[in-house]
Design a protein around this motif. Sequence first.
Motif, PDB file in Angstrom:
ATOM      1  N   VAL A 161       0.753  -1.706   0.329  1.00  0.00           N
ATOM      2  CA  VAL A 161       0.263  -0.252   0.419  1.00  0.00           C
ATOM      3  C   VAL A 161       1.217   1.429  -0.513  1.00  0.00           C
ATOM      4  O   VAL A 161       1.682   1.460   0.937  1.00  0.00           O
ATOM      5  CB  VAL A 161      -0.657  -0.020   1.047  1.00  0.00           C
ATOM      6  CG1 VAL A 161      -1.494   1.526   1.504  1.00  0.00           C
ATOM      7  CG2 VAL A 161      -2.034  -0.866   1.286  1.00  0.00           C
ATOM      8  N   ARG A 162       0.507   2.296  -1.185  1.00  0.00           N
ATOM      9  CA  ARG A 162       1.332   3.269  -0.701  1.00  0.00           C
ATOM     10  C   ARG A 162       0.325   4.569  -0.254  1.00  0.00           C
ATOM     11  O   ARG A 162       0.849   5.347   0.585  1.00  0.00           O
ATOM     12  CB  ARG A 162       2.309   3.068  -2.676  1.00  0.00           C
ATOM     13  CG  ARG A 162       3.258   3.423  -3.000  1.00  0.00           C
ATOM     14  CD  ARG A 162       3.765   3.597  -2.298  1.00  0.00           C
ATOM     15  NE  ARG A 162       5.722   2.746  -1.553  1.00  0.00           N
ATOM     16  CZ  ARG A 162       6.148   2.314  -2.984  1.00  0.00           C
ATOM     17  NH1 ARG A 162       6.315   2.803  -3.682  1.00  0.00           N
ATOM     18  NH2 ARG A 162       7.285   1.293  -2.406  1.00  0.00           N
ATOM     19  N   ASP A 163      -0.528   4.586  -0.682  1.00  0.00           N
ATOM     20  CA  ASP A 163      -1.340   5.885   0.129  1.00  0.00           C
ATOM     21  C   ASP A 163      -2.915   5.514   0.031  1.00  0.00           C
ATOM     22  O   ASP A 163      -2.837   4.267  -0.714  1.00  0.00           O
ATOM     23  CB  ASP A 163      -1.958   6.902  -1.488  1.00  0.00           C
ATOM     24  CG  ASP A 163      -0.914   7.738  -1.148  1.00  0.00           C
ATOM     25  OD1 ASP A 163      -0.069   8.594  -2.706  1.00  0.00           O
ATOM     26  OD2 ASP A 163      -0.731   8.472  -0.412  1.00  0.00           O
ATOM     27  N   VAL A 164      -3.449   5.711   0.760  1.00  0.00           N
ATOM     28  CA  VAL A 164      -5.016   5.282   1.418  1.00  0.00           C
ATOM     29  C   VAL A 164      -6.031   6.669   1.134  1.00  0.00           C
ATOM     30  O   VAL A 164      -5.267   7.759   2.503  1.00  0.00           O
ATOM     31  CB  VAL A 164      -4.744   4.662   3.153  1.00  0.00           C
ATOM     32  CG1 VAL A 164      -7.104   4.380   2.907  1.00  0.00           C
ATOM     33  CG2 VAL A 164      -4.291   3.748   2.830  1.00  0.00           C
TER      34      VAL A 164
ATOM     35  N   LEU B  51       2.124  -2.994  -6.723  1.00  0.00           N
ATOM     36  CA  LEU B  51       2.647  -4.484  -6.827  1.00  0.00           C
ATOM     37  C   LEU B  51       4.285  -4.717  -7.242  1.00  0.00           C
ATOM     38  O   LEU B  51       5.316  -3.964  -7.442  1.00  0.00           O
ATOM     39  CB  LEU B  51       1.999  -5.095  -8.015  1.00  0.00           C
ATOM     40  CG  LEU B  51      -0.020  -5.705  -8.306  1.00  0.00           C
ATOM     41  CD1 LEU B  51      -0.145  -5.940  -9.735  1.00  0.00           C
ATOM     42  CD2 LEU B  51      -0.001  -5.666  -7.088  1.00  0.00           C
ATOM     43  N   GLU B  52       4.557  -6.191  -7.099  1.00  0.00           N
ATOM     44  CA  GLU B  52       5.896  -6.581  -6.641  1.00  0.00           C
ATOM     45  C   GLU B  52       6.295  -5.954  -7.794  1.00  0.00           C
ATOM     46  O   GLU B  52       8.320  -5.448  -7.664  1.00  0.00           O
ATOM     47  CB  GLU B  52       6.453  -8.175  -6.854  1.00  0.00           C
ATOM     48  CG  GLU B  52       4.748  -9.119  -5.923  1.00  0.00           C
ATOM     49  CD  GLU B  52       5.493  -8.842  -4.457  1.00  0.00           C
ATOM     50  OE1 GLU B  52       5.554  -8.305  -3.336  1.00  0.00           O
ATOM     51  OE2 GLU B  52       6.425  -9.807  -4.118  1.00  0.00           O
ATOM     52  N   ASP B  53       6.488  -6.075  -9.356  1.00  0.00           N
ATOM     53  CA  ASP B  53       7.418  -5.630 -10.233  1.00  0.00           C
ATOM     54  C   ASP B  53       6.548  -4.169 -11.150  1.00  0.00           C
ATOM     55  O   ASP B  53       7.205  -3.436 -11.606  1.00  0.00           O
ATOM     56  CB  ASP B  53       6.236  -6.598 -11.320  1.00  0.00           C
ATOM     57  CG  ASP B  53       5.072  -5.905 -12.124  1.00  0.00           C
ATOM     58  OD1 ASP B  53       5.047  -6.832 -13.063  1.00  0.00           O
ATOM     59  OD2 ASP B  53       4.212  -5.302 -11.496  1.00  0.00           O
ATOM     60  N   GLY B  54       6.379  -3.228  -9.430  1.00  0.00           N
ATOM     61  CA  GLY B  54       6.421  -2.263 -10.172  1.00  0.00           C
ATOM     62  C   GLY B  54       4.494  -1.526 -10.123  1.00  0.00           C
ATOM     63  O   GLY B  54       4.770  -0.285 -10.600  1.00  0.00           O
ATOM     64  N   THR B  55       4.064  -2.504 -10.886  1.00  0.00           N
ATOM     65  CA  THR B  55       2.671  -2.080 -11.642  1.00  0.00           C
ATOM     66  C   THR B  55       1.755  -1.247 -10.470  1.00  0.00           C
ATOM     67  O   THR B  55       1.773  -1.918  -9.320  1.00  0.00           O
ATOM     68  CB  THR B  55       1.997  -3.549 -12.545  1.00  0.00           C
ATOM     69  OG1 THR B  55       3.394  -3.794 -12.730  1.00  0.00           O
ATOM     70  CG2 THR B  55       0.582  -2.689 -12.861  1.00  0.00           C
ATOM     71  N   PRO B  56       1.903  -0.251 -10.775  1.00  0.00           N
ATOM     72  CA  PRO B  56       0.314   0.625  -9.652  1.00  0.00           C
ATOM     73  C   PRO B  56      -0.733  -0.212 -10.317  1.00  0.00           C
ATOM     74  O   PRO B  56      -1.008  -0.488 -11.045  1.00  0.00           O
ATOM     75  CB  PRO B  56       0.671   1.833 -10.455  1.00  0.00           C
ATOM     76  CG  PRO B  56       0.615   2.353 -11.736  1.00  0.00           C
ATOM     77  CD  PRO B  56       1.750   0.987 -12.049  1.00  0.00           C
ATOM     78  N   LEU B  57      -1.369  -0.434  -8.868  1.00  0.00           N
ATOM     79  CA  LEU B  57      -2.923  -0.789  -8.905  1.00  0.00           C
ATOM     80  C   LEU B  57      -4.088   0.456  -7.913  1.00  0.00           C
ATOM     81  O   LEU B  57      -3.095   0.664  -6.860  1.00  0.00           O
ATOM     82  CB  LEU B  57      -2.365  -2.283  -8.443  1.00  0.00           C
ATOM     83  CG  LEU B  57      -3.837  -3.391  -8.811  1.00  0.00           C
ATOM     84  CD1 LEU B  57      -4.404  -3.517 -10.825  1.00  0.00           C
ATOM     85  CD2 LEU B  57      -4.293  -4.450  -8.463  1.00  0.00           C
ATOM     86  N   MET B  58      -5.353   0.330  -8.280  1.00  0.00           N
ATOM     87  CA  MET B  58      -5.896   1.100  -7.345  1.00  0.00           C
ATOM     88  C   MET B  58      -7.263  -0.245  -7.060  1.00  0.00           C
ATOM     89  O   MET B  58      -7.197  -0.537  -7.658  1.00  0.00           O
ATOM     90  CB  MET B  58      -6.450   2.526  -7.582  1.00  0.00           C
ATOM     91  CG  MET B  58      -6.208   3.498  -8.244  1.00  0.00           C
ATOM     92  SD  MET B  58      -6.785   4.982  -8.951  1.00  0.00           S
ATOM     93  CE  MET B  58      -7.662   4.512  -9.889  1.00  0.00           C
TER      94      MET B  58
END
Lengths: 363, 293
Positions: A304-307, A320-327
Amino acid sequence: MGAILEIRNLTKSYGSSSPAVDNVTLTVNKGEFLCIIGPSGCGKSTLLRMIGGFVEPTSGDIRLDGQTILKLPPYRRPVNMVFQNYALFPHLTVGQNVTFGLEMRKVNPEERAIRVREVLKAVELSGFESRSVLELSGGQQQRVALARSLVLRPRVLLLDEPLGALDQKVRRKMQIELMRIHREVGITFVHVTHDQEEALAMSDRIAVMSNGRIEQVGDRVEVYTRPSTANVAGFVGESNRFCGILQDGEDNAQSVRISDSLRIPILTSTDVHVGSAVELFVRPEHVAIAPLDETGMAMFDGTVRDVIFLGESARCHVVLEDGTPLMASVTLSSLNASGFANGTRVRLGWPKKASLLFADNAA
Amino acid sequence: MTSIARTDAVAQMGWPPKKLLPGIFILILFLIIPLSLLLMTSFWSASFTGLKAEWTLANYARLFSRPVYVDLLMKSTRIAFVVTTITLVVAFPMALWIANRPPARRMQLMFLILIPFWTSYVVRTYAWIPLLGNNGVINYALMKTGIVTAPLDVFLFSQFTVHVGLLYVYLPYAIIPIALSLERIDKDLIFAAADLGASPRQQLMWIIIPLALPGILGGGIMVFILCIGAYVTPALLGGTSGMMIANVIPDMFGVGMNWPLGSAVSLLLMAITMAWVWLLGSRVGFRSIFIGD
């Protein structure tokens, strides 16, 4: 977290009509992101303009770091304002706009250049120095306005509906941007908005204003979950609103009678007399509605980067592990239960059927 | 957005724009044709009986070889330049004051500025004679108070008088455009400048004056054009030392009977005026002066 800005019994009245700002007392803590929200005409902009020094209060005091700033003209106050329509100087370039305050304060040219470069980097406008501000998009103008104030390192940054003129998508992006900048520069932000979602998304604390008065000040979750007045409950977040009469039921249980066929049972209230008219609010997310079945899931791990707290739900920005951002959307209850904080390791997933597949024509 | 709307409106008119035909007709009849005739005449020869249709450059040669014309042109340019500068210096604070009144009050003040236009400027110019003359109000006051023993004659029929007369007559032409352009400045821009640490003087220097520049230059160009070609004011108040270039042109067409020379002087005056307008205009762009934004 000591107080940086103290507003004491501040009142502004214009002539005979009811005061625009009515005996407001508010303390802003050092480094926090405070949102002042309320419907238009509630006096929130007037309050902000009094802090900036553009409107003279009728009575009361404004103290910065323990000293009254009431007697100081705007150009001597160590606070800066981001205006609703940005108020960028149209005859100056981006660089000239940003360096303006430093020049007025006679900062030497070498330091000026360094600080302008730094702040433009922070708002991601490096290389825009010689552009005309008229060529920029709304979001970019917004960043210039922000940079122009931040470069002066104000004690408190005042933001007057700075995202109001942007479209929904850019607004969301700028919200995240503002939070990041606030975190990075460590300056106290006082942000005025009529958009309660925006306030819930960004702020540490929220002050809710109505008719020139402050109705409630508190942590954003507290204001949302435990509104102290019907005005606050109605204004902050979406609610189902009922009007009825408080009644005594059998076994000492109370209920609110909405109509002949609808009685809503409640916990016993000590504040309201039985028989009086009441307003009752229920948040949509407390109304449970359950899915029936669930087939295969796609599962991934991430951090988690931001809530982003949206009131009824929250949006987790995860990498994600490979750097892919996801909301991901999370309900308030699962947010409370799991305590997602920045840096939390999480597992994400969604039903296979939720993935929509399209041919990529560009490839 | 306004420029798109404007283009659409022009496109709708078609070509030739029929709605503009009356205007174009008037322009051709009263501007293009007379100017062409003037241009043609300036290259013709003069004779005792009037004009001779013989092409020559002699008129222009004479114009530049006689110091009297060059001197008059230089003097007129200088007077126009000085008057324009003083007018702008006087007009700006007045315009700033007017622009900062509440809207209703602003209208009243603008109206007051326009009141002198109800009287012919010839009459208003004459009014300076009883003020500045040997038996005028100022000399009377100076003598009564014992400051001077004999009336001072510097006030009337001098270059000084011309400056005063022109300043007085053309001041409103500067105040109004400046006030309008000041009024258009978004108050938040001035608040923002103050917020960023600009003192009132710095706000004026860096924000208010630059943003009012179209109005200031527009008013300046207006006053300059009116002054450089001034006829009535120098004729009534200037005497011999206050004479300007426009005062000699009618004589060439009248008693002098030298239309070609008169045409050449007229065209040169026009060329100088246009050169100045172009020079001033190119500083901010004509667009912002005459169209706005």
